[in-house]
Design an enzyme around this catalytic site. Structure first.
Site, PDB file in Angstrom:
ATOM      1  N   ASP A   1       0.858  -1.187   0.000  1.00 20.51           N
ATOM      2  CA  ASP A   1       0.000   0.000   0.000  1.00 20.51           C
ATOM      3  C   ASP A   1       0.893   1.235   0.000  1.00 20.51           C
ATOM      4  O   ASP A   1       2.086   1.140   0.277  1.00 20.51           O
ATOM      5  CB  ASP A   1      -0.848   0.032   1.283  1.00 20.51           C
ATOM      6  CG  ASP A   1      -2.061  -0.889   1.205  1.00 20.51           C
ATOM      7  OD1 ASP A   1      -2.257  -1.532   0.166  1.00 20.51           O
ATOM      8  OD2 ASP A   1      -2.796  -0.949   2.199  1.00 20.51           O
ATOM      9  N   ARG A   4      -0.344  -0.864  -8.826  1.00 18.33           N
ATOM     10  CA  ARG A   4      -1.749  -0.562  -8.531  1.00 18.33           C
ATOM     11  C   ARG A   4      -1.915   0.956  -8.528  1.00 18.33           C
ATOM     12  O   ARG A   4      -1.237   1.667  -7.783  1.00 18.33           O
ATOM     13  CB  ARG A   4      -2.117  -1.116  -7.163  1.00 18.33           C
ATOM     14  CG  ARG A   4      -3.507  -0.702  -6.698  1.00 18.33           C
ATOM     15  CD  ARG A   4      -3.574  -0.694  -5.194  1.00 18.33           C
ATOM     16  NE  ARG A   4      -3.985  -1.956  -4.637  1.00 18.33           N
ATOM     17  CZ  ARG A   4      -3.743  -2.283  -3.358  1.00 18.33           C
ATOM     18  NH1 ARG A   4      -3.089  -1.467  -2.559  1.00 18.33           N
ATOM     19  NH2 ARG A   4      -4.149  -3.434  -2.896  1.00 18.33           N
TER      20      ARG A   4
HETATM   21  C1  LIG Z   1      -7.964  -2.005  -3.614  1.00 16.02           C
HETATM   22  C2  LIG Z   1      -7.704  -0.614  -3.143  1.00 16.02           C
HETATM   23  C3  LIG Z   1      -6.478  -0.293  -2.572  1.00 16.02           C
HETATM   24  C4  LIG Z   1      -6.200   1.000  -2.156  1.00 16.02           C
HETATM   25  N1  LIG Z   1      -4.968   1.279  -1.658  1.00 16.02           N
HETATM   26  C5  LIG Z   1      -4.655   2.559  -1.372  1.00 16.02           C
HETATM   27  C6  LIG Z   1      -3.340   2.913  -0.944  1.00 16.02           C
HETATM   28  O1  LIG Z   1      -2.468   2.062  -0.804  1.00 16.02           O
HETATM   29  N2  LIG Z   1      -3.061   4.221  -0.700  1.00 16.02           N
HETATM   30  C7  LIG Z   1      -4.021   5.206  -0.857  1.00 16.02           C
HETATM   31  O2  LIG Z   1      -3.703   6.380  -0.654  1.00 16.02           O
HETATM   32  N3  LIG Z   1      -5.280   4.887  -1.228  1.00 16.02           N
HETATM   33  C8  LIG Z   1      -5.616   3.608  -1.486  1.00 16.02           C
HETATM   34  N4  LIG Z   1      -6.905   3.304  -1.874  1.00 16.02           N
HETATM   35  C9  LIG Z   1      -7.959   4.339  -1.786  1.00 16.02           C
HETATM   36  C10 LIG Z   1      -8.016   5.211  -3.044  1.00 16.02           C
HETATM   37  O3  LIG Z   1      -6.903   6.056  -3.099  1.00 16.02           O
HETATM   38  C11 LIG Z   1      -9.309   6.078  -3.041  1.00 16.02           C
HETATM   39  O4  LIG Z   1      -9.272   6.928  -1.921  1.00 16.02           O
HETATM   40  C12 LIG Z   1     -10.600   5.283  -2.995  1.00 16.02           C
HETATM   41  O5  LIG Z   1     -10.512   4.149  -3.798  1.00 16.02           O
HETATM   42  C13 LIG Z   1     -11.782   6.134  -3.489  1.00 16.02           C
HETATM   43  O6  LIG Z   1     -11.527   6.586  -4.781  1.00 16.02           O
HETATM   44  P1  LIG Z   1     -12.217   6.013  -6.120  1.00 16.02           P
HETATM   45  O7  LIG Z   1     -11.133   5.815  -7.112  1.00 16.02           O
HETATM   46  O8  LIG Z   1     -13.039   4.820  -5.837  1.00 16.02           O
HETATM   47  O9  LIG Z   1     -13.062   7.211  -6.687  1.00 16.02           O
HETATM   48  P2  LIG Z   1     -14.125   8.201  -6.017  1.00 16.02           P
HETATM   49  O10 LIG Z   1     -14.382   9.251  -7.040  1.00 16.02           O
HETATM   50  O11 LIG Z   1     -13.697   8.618  -4.652  1.00 16.02           O
HETATM   51  O12 LIG Z   1     -15.356   7.244  -5.851  1.00 16.02           O
HETATM   52  C14 LIG Z   1     -16.176   6.839  -6.931  1.00 16.02           C
HETATM   53  C15 LIG Z   1     -17.489   6.338  -6.335  1.00 16.02           C
HETATM   54  O13 LIG Z   1     -17.240   5.094  -5.659  1.00 16.02           O
HETATM   55  C16 LIG Z   1     -17.946   5.033  -4.435  1.00 16.02           C
HETATM   56  N5  LIG Z   1     -17.003   4.842  -3.336  1.00 16.02           N
HETATM   57  C17 LIG Z   1     -15.672   5.046  -3.380  1.00 16.02           C
HETATM   58  N6  LIG Z   1     -15.087   4.699  -2.219  1.00 16.02           N
HETATM   59  C18 LIG Z   1     -16.089   4.276  -1.407  1.00 16.02           C
HETATM   60  C19 LIG Z   1     -16.146   3.779  -0.066  1.00 16.02           C
HETATM   61  N7  LIG Z   1     -15.051   3.646   0.699  1.00 16.02           N
HETATM   62  N8  LIG Z   1     -17.364   3.437   0.429  1.00 16.02           N
HETATM   63  C20 LIG Z   1     -18.493   3.556  -0.303  1.00 16.02           C
HETATM   64  N9  LIG Z   1     -18.485   4.016  -1.593  1.00 16.02           N
HETATM   65  C21 LIG Z   1     -17.316   4.370  -2.128  1.00 16.02           C
HETATM   66  C22 LIG Z   1     -18.731   6.315  -4.295  1.00 16.02           C
HETATM   67  O14 LIG Z   1     -20.048   6.063  -4.744  1.00 16.02           O
HETATM   68  C23 LIG Z   1     -18.062   7.266  -5.251  1.00 16.02           C
HETATM   69  O15 LIG Z   1     -18.942   8.172  -5.799  1.00 16.02           O
HETATM   70  C24 LIG Z   1      -7.201   2.007  -2.291  1.00 16.02           C
HETATM   71  C25 LIG Z   1      -8.426   1.694  -2.862  1.00 16.02           C
HETATM   72  C26 LIG Z   1      -8.685   0.408  -3.288  1.00 16.02           C
HETATM   73  C27 LIG Z   1     -10.017   0.093  -3.906  1.00 16.02           C
END
Ligand SMILES: Cc1cc2nc3c(=O)[nH]c(=O)nc-3n(C[C@H](O)[C@H](O)[C@H](O)COP(=O)(O)OP(=O)(O)OC[C@H]3O[C@@H](n4cnc5c(N)ncnc54)[C@H](O)[C@@H]3O)c2cc1C
Length: 191
Positions: A26, A76
């Site tokens: 991560d 990733r």
């Molecule tokens: C497998 C995985 C690993 C990750 N690892 C890291 C990492 O190592 N470091 C880091 O900084 N970040 C990490 N993240 C978090 C990432 O950076 C984002 O903050 C997070 O994924 C939300 O962004 P999005 O791309 O889904 O888009 P967004 O524009 O934030 O979300 C798109 C839509 O998805 C839905 N959504 C998104 N997240 C959620 C939630 N938690 N609960 C409910 N609905 C949601 C909402 O409906 C939103 O409108 C990870 C995420 C995933 C999925």
């Protein structure tokens, strides 16, 4: 890093397995980016398959992605769960999304494919996912030569749709006692 821990991780990653089994690192805030990238390289150099997370909210990520593409890494791509100062980070959603698109295109470039890069797009943003699938198709990446990653329980219908369309989807499931900070609000006995 503790040497015993490092050796155990390498031993674990080297165990015989079916399919793609990799230690995924991560990414935390800006202070840890260089250290985490160095850690990936040092583990890979010792023979442990190691992937790393890159955050689209950081200016430096384009350079990091280019270096990881040259190395043929498993990467990733996430938007980033942190907020940073404007001297090193994008802060508006449109800027972060635009940079995500740019970095995704680098990961899906012919040069990246030639270098055996394995891209993982960790996002629940259905619009971005649609665009990534189109770019992948246009640049000759077959489903399975890249993957989507999402949190378990978030947008399950989208996850199923992607799998039905032949895409690889990996779900992220934090577990154990220490996946969330130990704060009185979060220690109400639901572990
Ligand atoms: C497998 C995985 C690993 C990750 N690892 C890291 C990492 O190592 N470091 C880091 O900084 N970040 C990490 N993240 C978090 C990432 O950076 C984002 O903050 C997070 O994924 C939300 O962004 P999005 O791309 O889904 O888009 P967004 O524009 O934030 O979300 C798109 C839509 O998805 C839905 N959504 C998104 N997240 C959620 C939630 N938690 N609960 C409910 N609905 C949601 C909402 O409906 C939103 O409108 C990870 C995420 C995933 C999925």
């Amino acid at each position: 890093m503790n040497r015993l821990w490092q050796c155990s991780m390498i031993a674990l990653a080297r165990r015989p397995h079916n399919g793609r089994k990799t230690l995924m690192l991560d990414m935390e805030d800006i202070d840890y980016v260089g250290l985490t990238l160095d850690l990936r390289k040092s583990l890979e150099d010792r023979g442990a398959p190691t992937a790393v997370t890159v955050q689209a909210y950081l200016h430096r990520s384009e350079e990091d992605i280019r270096a990881l593409c040259d190395a043929g890494a498993f990467v990733r791509l996430v938007k980033g769960a942190f907020v940073g100062e404007s001297r090193y980070a994008f802060s508006g959603r449109p800027e972060i999304d635009a940079n995500y698109r740019k970095l995704a295109a680098l990961l899906l470039s012919p040069a990246a494919r030639k270098a055996s890069v394995y891209p993982a797009f960790a996002t629940h943003d259905h619009k971005l996912i649609g665009e990534i699938r189109r770019v992948a198709r246009d640049t000759g990446w077959m489903p399975g030569s890249y993957e989507f990653e999402m949190l378990y329980g978030v947008r399950p219908e989208l996850q199923k749709e992607l799998v039905a369309a032949g895409e690889s989807v990996r779900l992220y499931l934090p577990y154990g006692r220490d996946w969330w900070p130990q704060h009185p609000l979060f220690t109400g006995g639901w572990y």
